[in-house]
Design a protein around this motif. Structure first.
Motif, PDB file in Angstrom:
ATOM      1  N   GLY A 161      59.329  87.324  28.746  1.00 49.47           N
ATOM      2  CA  GLY A 161      57.990  87.565  29.261  1.00 49.47           C
ATOM      3  C   GLY A 161      56.845  86.885  28.561  1.00 49.47           C
ATOM      4  O   GLY A 161      55.703  87.002  29.000  1.00 49.47           O
ATOM      5  N   ALA A 162      57.073  86.143  27.494  1.00 45.32           N
ATOM      6  CA  ALA A 162      55.968  85.556  26.735  1.00 45.32           C
ATOM      7  C   ALA A 162      55.595  84.147  27.197  1.00 45.32           C
ATOM      8  O   ALA A 162      54.560  83.633  26.807  1.00 45.32           O
ATOM      9  CB  ALA A 162      56.299  85.532  25.245  1.00 45.32           C
ATOM     10  N   GLY A 163      56.405  83.538  28.035  1.00 42.13           N
ATOM     11  CA  GLY A 163      56.142  82.164  28.460  1.00 42.13           C
ATOM     12  C   GLY A 163      55.131  82.051  29.583  1.00 42.13           C
ATOM     13  O   GLY A 163      54.733  83.038  30.209  1.00 42.13           O
ATOM     14  N   TYR A 164      54.728  80.816  29.839  1.00 40.58           N
ATOM     15  CA  TYR A 164      53.726  80.541  30.878  1.00 40.58           C
ATOM     16  C   TYR A 164      54.198  81.008  32.254  1.00 40.58           C
ATOM     17  O   TYR A 164      53.444  81.628  32.998  1.00 40.58           O
ATOM     18  CB  TYR A 164      53.405  79.040  30.904  1.00 40.58           C
ATOM     19  CG  TYR A 164      52.496  78.652  32.034  1.00 40.58           C
ATOM     20  CD1 TYR A 164      51.126  78.876  31.950  1.00 40.58           C
ATOM     21  CD2 TYR A 164      53.003  78.090  33.208  1.00 40.58           C
ATOM     22  CE1 TYR A 164      50.292  78.543  32.995  1.00 40.58           C
ATOM     23  CE2 TYR A 164      52.180  77.750  34.258  1.00 40.58           C
ATOM     24  CZ  TYR A 164      50.817  77.975  34.150  1.00 40.58           C
ATOM     25  OH  TYR A 164      49.979  77.657  35.188  1.00 40.58           O
ATOM     26  N   THR A 172      61.611  89.868  22.529  1.00 39.77           N
ATOM     27  CA  THR A 172      61.939  90.377  21.194  1.00 39.77           C
ATOM     28  C   THR A 172      60.862  90.021  20.176  1.00 39.77           C
ATOM     29  O   THR A 172      60.555  90.815  19.297  1.00 39.77           O
ATOM     30  CB  THR A 172      63.297  89.829  20.702  1.00 39.77           C
ATOM     31  OG1 THR A 172      63.293  88.409  20.772  1.00 39.77           O
ATOM     32  CG2 THR A 172      64.431  90.383  21.532  1.00 39.77           C
ATOM     33  N   SER A 173      60.266  88.853  20.298  1.00 42.06           N
ATOM     34  CA  SER A 173      59.260  88.433  19.313  1.00 42.06           C
ATOM     35  C   SER A 173      57.913  89.116  19.509  1.00 42.06           C
ATOM     36  O   SER A 173      57.093  89.135  18.592  1.00 42.06           O
ATOM     37  CB  SER A 173      59.080  86.913  19.350  1.00 42.06           C
ATOM     38  OG  SER A 173      58.639  86.497  20.620  1.00 42.06           O
ATOM     39  N   ASN A 174      57.659  89.698  20.676  1.00 42.79           N
ATOM     40  CA  ASN A 174      56.382  90.356  20.950  1.00 42.79           C
ATOM     41  C   ASN A 174      56.526  91.845  21.232  1.00 42.79           C
ATOM     42  O   ASN A 174      55.570  92.480  21.689  1.00 42.79           O
ATOM     43  CB  ASN A 174      55.689  89.684  22.137  1.00 42.79           C
ATOM     44  CG  ASN A 174      55.192  88.319  21.798  1.00 42.79           C
ATOM     45  OD1 ASN A 174      54.291  88.170  20.987  1.00 42.79           O
ATOM     46  ND2 ASN A 174      55.794  87.303  22.388  1.00 42.79           N
ATOM     47  N   VAL A 200      49.168  88.262  24.679  1.00 38.86           N
ATOM     48  CA  VAL A 200      49.802  86.950  24.844  1.00 38.86           C
ATOM     49  C   VAL A 200      49.243  86.246  26.080  1.00 38.86           C
ATOM     50  O   VAL A 200      48.922  85.060  26.038  1.00 38.86           O
ATOM     51  CB  VAL A 200      51.335  87.095  24.951  1.00 38.86           C
ATOM     52  CG1 VAL A 200      51.993  85.776  25.294  1.00 38.86           C
ATOM     53  CG2 VAL A 200      51.899  87.659  23.660  1.00 38.86           C
ATOM     54  N   HIS A 201      49.131  86.976  27.168  1.00 38.79           N
ATOM     55  CA  HIS A 201      48.618  86.432  28.428  1.00 38.79           C
ATOM     56  C   HIS A 201      47.184  86.943  28.603  1.00 38.79           C
ATOM     57  O   HIS A 201      46.935  87.930  29.289  1.00 38.79           O
ATOM     58  CB  HIS A 201      49.500  86.861  29.603  1.00 38.79           C
ATOM     59  CG  HIS A 201      50.921  86.446  29.463  1.00 38.79           C
ATOM     60  ND1 HIS A 201      51.312  85.126  29.517  1.00 38.79           N
ATOM     61  CD2 HIS A 201      52.060  87.157  29.248  1.00 38.79           C
ATOM     62  CE1 HIS A 201      52.620  85.045  29.364  1.00 38.79           C
ATOM     63  NE2 HIS A 201      53.097  86.266  29.197  1.00 38.79           N
ATOM     64  N   GLN A 202      46.270  86.242  27.980  1.00 40.46           N
ATOM     65  CA  GLN A 202      44.889  86.722  27.895  1.00 40.46           C
ATOM     66  C   GLN A 202      44.180  86.764  29.241  1.00 40.46           C
ATOM     67  O   GLN A 202      43.179  87.481  29.383  1.00 40.46           O
ATOM     68  CB  GLN A 202      44.124  85.899  26.882  1.00 40.46           C
ATOM     69  CG  GLN A 202      44.681  86.094  25.485  1.00 40.46           C
ATOM     70  CD  GLN A 202      43.963  85.279  24.439  1.00 40.46           C
ATOM     71  OE1 GLN A 202      43.069  84.506  24.737  1.00 40.46           O
ATOM     72  NE2 GLN A 202      44.364  85.460  23.199  1.00 40.46           N
ATOM     73  N   ASP A 203      44.673  86.050  30.233  1.00 33.78           N
ATOM     74  CA  ASP A 203      44.075  86.123  31.564  1.00 33.78           C
ATOM     75  C   ASP A 203      44.351  87.469  32.239  1.00 33.78           C
ATOM     76  O   ASP A 203      43.760  87.775  33.272  1.00 33.78           O
ATOM     77  CB  ASP A 203      44.569  84.978  32.447  1.00 33.78           C
ATOM     78  CG  ASP A 203      46.080  84.974  32.621  1.00 33.78           C
ATOM     79  OD1 ASP A 203      46.789  85.215  31.619  1.00 33.78           O
ATOM     80  OD2 ASP A 203      46.537  84.728  33.743  1.00 33.78           O
TER      81      ASP A 203
END
Length: 70
Positions: free
Chosen positions: A9-12, A35-37, A45-48
């Motif tokens: 879930g952390a990717g673009y 796992t990293s977040n 992470v997704h500031q939008d």
């Protein structure tokens, strides 16, 4: 209602998927795996997504979803 899980879930691409799903009237995001977040708000992470989503990343997977995006 379609219950959705997202792994990675952390990717673009996941950020765009989350944005689409939170605006879809027939879906509910059950979890977003990273796992990293784990434990951090997704909007960190997704500031939008600030103000649009009050969900945190998790490091556990709920197998009881209708759709799982990888």
């Amino acid at each position: 209602m379609i219950h959705v899980g997202i792994i990675g879930g952390a990717g673009y691409t996941a950020g765009e998927l989350i944005r689409l799903l939170i605006n879809h009237p027939e879906t509910e995001i059950d979890f977003v795996f990273s796992t990293s977040n784990a434990g951090n708000k997704i909007s960190k992470v997704h500031q939008d997504l600030v103000g649009s989503l009050d969900l945190k990343f998790t490091d556990t997977v709920n197998a009881d979803v209708d759709v799982l995006f990888l």
